[in-house]
Write a protein that holds these residues in place. Structure first.
Motif, PDB file in Angstrom:
ATOM      1  N   UNK A 105      18.561  76.101 -55.979  1.00 16.29           N
ATOM      2  CA  UNK A 105      19.361  74.890 -55.836  1.00 16.29           C
ATOM      3  C   UNK A 105      20.223  74.906 -54.582  1.00 16.29           C
ATOM      4  N   UNK A 106      20.376  76.068 -53.975  1.00 20.64           N
ATOM      5  CA  UNK A 106      21.048  76.123 -52.676  1.00 20.64           C
ATOM      6  C   UNK A 106      20.173  75.499 -51.593  1.00 20.64           C
ATOM      7  N   UNK A 107      18.881  75.337 -51.894  1.00 22.39           N
ATOM      8  CA  UNK A 107      17.949  74.790 -50.916  1.00 22.39           C
ATOM      9  C   UNK A 107      17.709  73.303 -51.042  1.00 22.39           C
ATOM     10  N   UNK A 108      18.423  72.623 -51.947  1.00 18.70           N
ATOM     11  CA  UNK A 108      18.250  71.180 -52.075  1.00 18.70           C
ATOM     12  C   UNK A 108      18.252  70.725 -53.523  1.00 18.70           C
ATOM     13  N   UNK A 109      18.074  69.430 -53.711  1.00 21.20           N
ATOM     14  CA  UNK A 109      18.127  68.809 -55.036  1.00 21.20           C
ATOM     15  C   UNK A 109      16.784  68.952 -55.728  1.00 21.20           C
ATOM     16  N   UNK A 110      16.812  69.414 -56.982  1.00 22.38           N
ATOM     17  CA  UNK A 110      15.581  69.633 -57.739  1.00 22.38           C
ATOM     18  C   UNK A 110      15.747  69.141 -59.167  1.00 22.38           C
ATOM     19  N   UNK A 111      14.642  68.727 -59.765  1.00 19.60           N
ATOM     20  CA  UNK A 111      14.642  68.310 -61.162  1.00 19.60           C
ATOM     21  C   UNK A 111      14.293  69.492 -62.060  1.00 19.60           C
ATOM     22  N   UNK A 112      14.495  69.312 -63.371  1.00 16.93           N
ATOM     23  CA  UNK A 112      14.090  70.348 -64.322  1.00 16.93           C
ATOM     24  C   UNK A 112      12.591  70.601 -64.208  1.00 16.93           C
TER      25      UNK A 112
ATOM     26  N   UNK B 293       8.177  74.302 -62.855  1.00 14.82           N
ATOM     27  CA  UNK B 293       6.969  74.601 -62.080  1.00 14.82           C
ATOM     28  C   UNK B 293       7.161  75.853 -61.227  1.00 14.82           C
ATOM     29  N   UNK B 294       8.329  75.983 -60.636  1.00 12.71           N
ATOM     30  CA  UNK B 294       8.582  77.111 -59.738  1.00 12.71           C
ATOM     31  C   UNK B 294       8.734  78.417 -60.523  1.00 12.71           C
ATOM     32  N   UNK B 295       9.517  78.381 -61.600  1.00 15.32           N
ATOM     33  CA  UNK B 295       9.828  79.618 -62.333  1.00 15.32           C
ATOM     34  C   UNK B 295       8.822  79.935 -63.432  1.00 15.32           C
ATOM     35  N   UNK B 296       8.000  78.955 -63.822  1.00 16.58           N
ATOM     36  CA  UNK B 296       7.011  79.208 -64.868  1.00 16.58           C
ATOM     37  C   UNK B 296       7.627  79.436 -66.230  1.00 16.58           C
TER      38      UNK B 296
ATOM     39  N   UNK C  31       9.799  77.597 -69.739  1.00 17.29           N
ATOM     40  CA  UNK C  31       9.793  76.351 -70.503  1.00 17.29           C
ATOM     41  C   UNK C  31      10.959  75.459 -70.111  1.00 17.29           C
ATOM     42  N   UNK C  32      10.782  74.164 -70.330  1.00 21.66           N
ATOM     43  CA  UNK C  32      11.837  73.213 -70.003  1.00 21.66           C
ATOM     44  C   UNK C  32      13.112  73.466 -70.815  1.00 21.66           C
ATOM     45  N   UNK C  33      13.009  73.719 -72.144  1.00 19.47           N
ATOM     46  CA  UNK C  33      14.248  73.992 -72.900  1.00 19.47           C
ATOM     47  C   UNK C  33      15.011  75.195 -72.363  1.00 19.47           C
ATOM     48  N   UNK C  34      14.288  76.235 -71.969  1.00 20.05           N
ATOM     49  CA  UNK C  34      14.974  77.421 -71.457  1.00 20.05           C
ATOM     50  C   UNK C  34      15.656  77.127 -70.129  1.00 20.05           C
ATOM     51  N   UNK C  35      14.952  76.437 -69.232  1.00 23.50           N
ATOM     52  CA  UNK C  35      15.554  76.079 -67.939  1.00 23.50           C
ATOM     53  C   UNK C  35      16.767  75.184 -68.151  1.00 23.50           C
ATOM     54  N   UNK C  36      16.648  74.215 -69.059  1.00 20.56           N
ATOM     55  CA  UNK C  36      17.761  73.301 -69.325  1.00 20.56           C
ATOM     56  C   UNK C  36      18.978  74.049 -69.855  1.00 20.56           C
ATOM     57  N   UNK C  37      18.745  75.044 -70.689  1.00 20.55           N
ATOM     58  CA  UNK C  37      19.852  75.847 -71.232  1.00 20.55           C
ATOM     59  C   UNK C  37      20.557  76.615 -70.111  1.00 20.55           C
ATOM     60  N   UNK C  38      19.780  77.226 -69.232  1.00 20.01           N
ATOM     61  CA  UNK C  38      20.387  77.952 -68.105  1.00 20.01           C
ATOM     62  C   UNK C  38      21.180  76.999 -67.206  1.00 20.01           C
ATOM     63  N   UNK C  39      20.633  75.822 -66.956  1.00 19.80           N
ATOM     64  CA  UNK C  39      21.320  74.850 -66.108  1.00 19.80           C
ATOM     65  C   UNK C  39      22.630  74.399 -66.739  1.00 19.80           C
ATOM     66  N   UNK C  40      22.624  74.232 -68.052  1.00 22.91           N
ATOM     67  CA  UNK C  40      23.842  73.826 -68.750  1.00 22.91           C
ATOM     68  C   UNK C  40      24.938  74.877 -68.566  1.00 22.91           C
ATOM     69  N   UNK C  41      24.593  76.134 -68.681  1.00 23.24           N
ATOM     70  CA  UNK C  41      25.577  77.212 -68.512  1.00 23.24           C
ATOM     71  C   UNK C  41      26.110  77.269 -67.088  1.00 23.24           C
TER      72      UNK C  41
ATOM     73  N   UNK D  61       8.962  84.898 -53.632  1.00 24.89           N
ATOM     74  CA  UNK D  61       7.922  84.151 -54.344  1.00 24.89           C
ATOM     75  C   UNK D  61       8.463  82.801 -54.823  1.00 24.89           C
ATOM     76  N   UNK D  62       9.693  82.809 -55.320  1.00 21.00           N
ATOM     77  CA  UNK D  62      10.317  81.542 -55.719  1.00 21.00           C
ATOM     78  C   UNK D  62      10.385  80.583 -54.536  1.00 21.00           C
ATOM     79  N   UNK D  63      10.744  81.112 -53.377  1.00 23.04           N
ATOM     80  CA  UNK D  63      10.871  80.253 -52.198  1.00 23.04           C
ATOM     81  C   UNK D  63       9.517  79.679 -51.777  1.00 23.04           C
ATOM     82  N   UNK D  64       8.462  80.474 -51.895  1.00 17.99           N
ATOM     83  CA  UNK D  64       7.123  79.967 -51.580  1.00 17.99           C
ATOM     84  C   UNK D  64       6.770  78.793 -52.492  1.00 17.99           C
ATOM     85  N   UNK D  65       7.088  78.921 -53.782  1.00 18.27           N
ATOM     86  CA  UNK D  65       6.790  77.847 -54.727  1.00 18.27           C
ATOM     87  C   UNK D  65       7.695  76.638 -54.473  1.00 18.27           C
ATOM     88  N   UNK D  66       8.929  76.903 -54.062  1.00 18.22           N
ATOM     89  CA  UNK D  66       9.826  75.816 -53.705  1.00 18.22           C
ATOM     90  C   UNK D  66       9.270  75.016 -52.531  1.00 18.22           C
ATOM     91  N   UNK D  67       8.759  75.714 -51.530  1.00 15.82           N
ATOM     92  CA  UNK D  67       8.192  75.014 -50.373  1.00 15.82           C
ATOM     93  C   UNK D  67       6.973  74.193 -50.773  1.00 15.82           C
TER      94      UNK D  67
END
Length: 339
Positions: free
Chosen positions: A27-34, A39-42, A44-54, A100-106
């Motif tokens: 998220x330091x590299x720009x605006x991203x959706x869940x 897609x980048x981290x592989x 689940x959406x609920x898990x990503x959403x929980x981390x984002x909430x924290x 690897x995350x950055x490659x998927x981000x690009x």
């Protein structure tokens, strides 16, 4: 930066979990959706959403809604955001997981750019026709930089940001910036352009220029570039812009001078055929701003019969105590743009 022990420990515990730190880096590299992040981290959406909430609860990231989509980005303000950026500077840029995350981000950004380019291509002929009607972006940029001077800009707001042109023009001048536009297609183009130029201190958001999703007094520079002639009530847009301008802040309006090209109403949805110096100055002064400069950018001589003059108005908000209005000079940059 000054944090209590409890706050510092809380932020470090939240940011210290591996997935959450990876999210901070992305998220330091720009605006991203869940969806982008899953897609980048592989994961689940609920898990990503929980981390984002924290992360949001600790003030490390911010969330904003755009239609059915929620976008996230690293916060630009606050002690937690400063600490996060310091942590990012401390990590090995060559770390295999982050690399690897950055490659998927690009890859996500490339897909976003392709979609934006497809929309841009469908409308390119119309935009090219409009751009040929008045002086070049280069001339406008030079005039803007001249009238704004070298005063640093803490927070820039660009209303009707379109393709993000002003965010790019003034990138060297501001610490952070937000572009607002009513068209989600145009916002996709703007995001792709910011990605292409590596501009991460600016973001773009969907919003109504008459009812901005922003707090009062948030910005020390606001630009309204080639927008007012599309509006049925341009004065309302200036009133709303003044609401979110800081005391002592500056508002810049760039638009067309009065003209007789009536076909622009039907072919390009122009509702106003330009604005006189007096009309815009009266609107600015009505909301308590002081007009300090007006600059005309006439077309080059060889194009004068078929092109339009662009005008720049610069106005200042009063400091805590109101300042009296003063006469403003009207300049013509004819000598600078004549070929």
């Amino acid at each position: 930066m000054s944090l209590s022990l409890d706050s510092l420990v809380g932020i470090l515990k939240t940011a210290g979990e591996p997935t959450r730190f990876r999210l901070i880096a992305l998220l330091a590299g720009g605006d991203l959706t869940v969806s982008d992040l899953t897609d980048i981290l592989g994961q689940s959406q609920p898990r990503i959403s929980r981390h984002l909430k924290l992360l949001a609860e600790e003030g490390l990231i911010e969330r904003y809604q755009e239609g059915a989509w929620a976008y996230f980005r690293l916060r630009q303000e606050g002690d937690a955001a400063i600490l996060a950026r310091n942590l990012l500077q401390s990590v090995d840029a060559g770390d295999p997981v982050l690399a690897r995350d950055n490659e998927r981000l690009q890859a996500v950004k490339r897909t976003r750019a392709e979609r934006a380019q497809a929309y841009f291509s469908r409308n390119a002929s119309e935009w090219d026709a409009l751009r040929r009607l008045h002086v070049s972006d280069t001339d406008v940029e030079a005039a803007l930089l001249r009238v704004l001077g070298e005063e640093p800009v803490d927070a820039l707001l660009d209303l009707g940001t379109g393709t993000g042109l002003v965010l790019k023009m003034l990138e060297a001048s501001y610490r952070r910036a937000v572009g607002i536009d009513a068209s989600r297609d145009m916002l996709a183009v703007a995001r792709a352009n910011l990605d292409k130029d590596g501009i991460v201190k600016a973001s773009v958001r969907h919003g109504d220029i008459f009812n901005l999703p922003l707090e009062a007094g948030d910005f020390d520079l606001i630009t309204i570039h080639q927008v007012l002639h599309f509006l049925d009530e341009p004065e309302r847009a200036i009133t709303e812009a003044a609401r979110v301008l800081r005391p002592g802040g500056r508002l810049v309006v760039v638009d067309l001078a009065p003209h007789a090209f009536d076909y622009l109403r039907d072919e390009h949805a122009h509702l106003r055929l330009g604005f006189s110096h007096q009309t815009v100055a009266e609107w600015l002064e009505k909301v308590g701003l002081t007009v300090s400069d007006v600059i005309d950018l006439p077309p080059k001589q060889k194009e004068a019969a078929s092109a339009l003059t662009v005008t720049i108005w610069l106005a200042h908000a009063p400091a805590e105590a109101a300042v009296p209005a003063r006469p403003y000079p009207v300049h013509s940059l004819l000598s600078e743009v004549v070929s």
